[in-house]
Design an enzyme around this catalytic site. Structure first.
Site, PDB file in Angstrom:
ATOM      1  N   SER A  72       8.132   2.430 -52.895  1.00 19.88           N
ATOM      2  CA  SER A  72       8.437   1.541 -51.791  1.00 19.88           C
ATOM      3  C   SER A  72       9.937   1.279 -51.748  1.00 19.88           C
ATOM      4  CB  SER A  72       7.684   0.218 -51.972  1.00 19.88           C
ATOM      5  OG  SER A  72       8.200  -0.779 -51.119  1.00 19.88           O
ATOM      6  N   LYS A  79       5.561  -0.323 -56.638  1.00 19.26           N
ATOM      7  CA  LYS A  79       4.614   0.455 -55.843  1.00 19.26           C
ATOM      8  C   LYS A  79       4.622   1.942 -56.212  1.00 19.26           C
ATOM      9  CE  LYS A  79       2.449  -0.612 -52.807  1.00 19.26           C
ATOM     10  NZ  LYS A  79       2.896  -0.713 -51.406  1.00 19.26           N
ATOM     11  N   GLU A  93      -3.054   9.913 -48.159  1.00 17.98           N
ATOM     12  CA  GLU A  93      -2.913   9.100 -46.953  1.00 17.98           C
ATOM     13  C   GLU A  93      -2.488   9.951 -45.766  1.00 17.98           C
ATOM     14  OE1 GLU A  93      -1.732   4.722 -48.824  1.00 17.98           O
ATOM     15  OE2 GLU A  93      -0.192   5.955 -47.887  1.00 17.98           O
ATOM     16  N   HIS A 114     -22.770   1.950 -49.064  1.00 18.14           N
ATOM     17  CA  HIS A 114     -22.164   0.804 -48.366  1.00 18.14           C
ATOM     18  C   HIS A 114     -20.965   0.261 -49.151  1.00 18.14           C
ATOM     19  CE1 HIS A 114     -25.794   0.709 -45.844  1.00 18.14           C
ATOM     20  NE2 HIS A 114     -26.456   0.836 -46.972  1.00 18.14           N
TER      21      HIS A 114
END
Length: 464
Positions: free
Chosen positions: A283, A289, A296, A162
């Site tokens: 970024s 970043k 992804e 979980h």
């Protein structure tokens, strides 16, 4: 009666006017099926060889056809071939060029076959080859996981259920869970290949041919394991493409799960691993970043492969026997599913060996969340207390830990004995992270020794 020169030379005799230009473009498949050129030529060479063996072609005609086909392959690979939309597909483009090169003998190549069994054969030859490439990429990725697991067999990290801290595990053990998923994917693809590797050539349009063909000859020449047993099914079956997309969907689901963990682990909140810069981007506005673009993107690409599976199932669900033009729509989803899975595996196979675990961060995270609570319950069971009572005792100890800000291993013996007088000094052997992971010393367990044993079993599987 002479054929209208403006109609398609492969079937124009029946028609009195040319196909509308838009319809010609709409129905043509050459823009995407030209990638089958090598397999189309391979099948045609085998077919011509068989026709000569049974006396339909002379040896001289066979040799002329084969030389012409080899020359066309060279033209295509040199970028000198003129692909024509009016010829609809890869098959007719090659056949028309063959006739241009060698004359009327080129028109004899199509004797005893149809584009229906020709394309079914080409796709199987192509997919068989692509499965071999994909399996090789799977093995490369699995090898990378085994190497990492062996290297980091004793690195401790939190295991989650979980997405909450559950029990301590080793980083090597976690990586081997990914290995097991990929092993099932590899087994599925190898099994799928058996059904891909069946030859429909000889089914002709739908009912076979009256020519004295010998399908066993072309089967052997093309390396098929079996011959399709029914001509209607031979030209219309696309189960093998659907089955591949199902296996590809499962594999992409696994890669998506890996990706999700990698994205989490590279975040500032987890900071469990470092990915090399070559697998990340920055970024356009935030200089700090470092985005994990490869995982992804792979996570996102899983959806398109799922879509191709559903698309092919929908394509086939209402088709009467035998071949229908609908089946032209089988190629683009299959091609893209193959490309997506192959490229995703390649990216992961390059990336996984370059992952660097942040050992101390992982260990510190495993110390939070009372990850050895189950070990304390098991300890009490060994003292003769029923497990359900042990569960309640440890629950009270955890509540005390939450209130006092102490992990179980940080409590004194007197504090722990508040909850059970069966707790002795030896309890601290099981409350440590090392004690916890080493205690699970069985096949499939987290102990470093078991991780190393699993790595050796994995290496044996890859060699089998």
């Amino acid at each position: 009666m002479t054929q209208d020169k403006t109609t398609n030379q492969s079937w124009g005799g029946r028609f009195s006017e040319p196909v509308d230009a838009f319809v010609a473009r709409f129905t043509a498949s050459v823009d995407f099926d030209k990638r089958l050129y090598k397999h189309d030529i391979q099948g045609s060479i085998a077919h011509a060889t068989m026709l000569a063996k049974v006396g339909v072609l002379t040896d001289a005609e066979r040799d002329t056809i084969i030389d012409g086909l080899n020359g066309i392959r060279s033209e295509i690979e040199a970028g000198q071939f003129d692909w024509r939309v009016d010829l609809e597909d890869v098959h007719m483009n090659i056949e028309a060029r063959l006739t241009d090169r060698i004359g009327i003998t080129g028109k004899k190549l199509h004797t005893g076959r149809s584009r229906n069994d020709q394309v079914a054969t080409d796709i199987r030859l192509w997919l068989r080859e692509e499965i071999d490439v994909i399996v090789a990429e799977l093995i490369r990725l699995q090898t990378g996981l085994l190497d990492q697991a062996e290297r980091h067999n004793a690195v401790i990290m939190p295991g989650f259920t979980h997405l909450q801290t559950a029990q301590p595990v080793t980083f090597g053990h976690h990586l081997l869970a990914w290995f097991e998923m990929l092993q099932r994917d590899r087994e599925r693809l190898i099994d799928c290949r058996k059904r891909v590797n069946r030859m429909p050539l000889g089914s002709a349009a739908l009912a076979g041919t009256t020519y004295p063909i010998d399908r066993s000859v072309t089967c052997e020449l093309l390396g098929f394991e079996a011959i399709s047993g029914n001509s209607l099914d031979g030209v219309s079956d696309r189960d093998f493409a659907i089955e591949f997309c199902a296996a590809a969907s499962l594999a992409m689901m696994h890669l998506s799960r890996f990706s999700e963990e990698l994205v989490l682990w590279t975040s500032a909140q987890f900071n469990f691993i470092a990915l090399p810069d070559r697998f990340c981007t920055g970024s356009s506005i935030m200089p700090q970043k470092k985005n994990p673009d490869v995982p992804e993107l792979v996570r996102g690409k899983s959806g398109r492969v799922y879509g191709h599976l559903m698309g092919l199932l929908t394509l086939m669900k209402s088709q009467p026997l035998a071949y229908n033009k609908d089946n032209q729509e089988d190629k683009e989803p299959l091609f893209d599913a193959v490309d997506t899975l192959r490229d995703s595996l390649r990216a992961f196979a390059d990336m996984i060996p370059a992952i660097e675990p942040r050992v101390e961060v992982m260990r510190e995270a495993a110390l939070r969340g009372f990850s050895t609570a189950t070990d304390l319950a098991d300890y009490l069971v060994r003292k003769g207390i029923p497990f359900r009572d042990c569960h309640e005792i440890v629950g009270h100890a955890v509540k005390y830990g939450v209130d006092s800000g102490k992990d179980l291993a940080e409590m004194s013996l007197d504090e722990l004995r508040r909850f059970s007088d069966q707790i002795e000094q030896d309890v601290f052997e099981v409350l440590t992270l090392e004690g916890s992971v080493n205690a699970r010393d069985h096949i499939g367990g987290t102990a470093p020794a078991q991780v190393l044993a699993a790595v050796q079993r994995g290496r044996a599987l890859l060699k089998a």
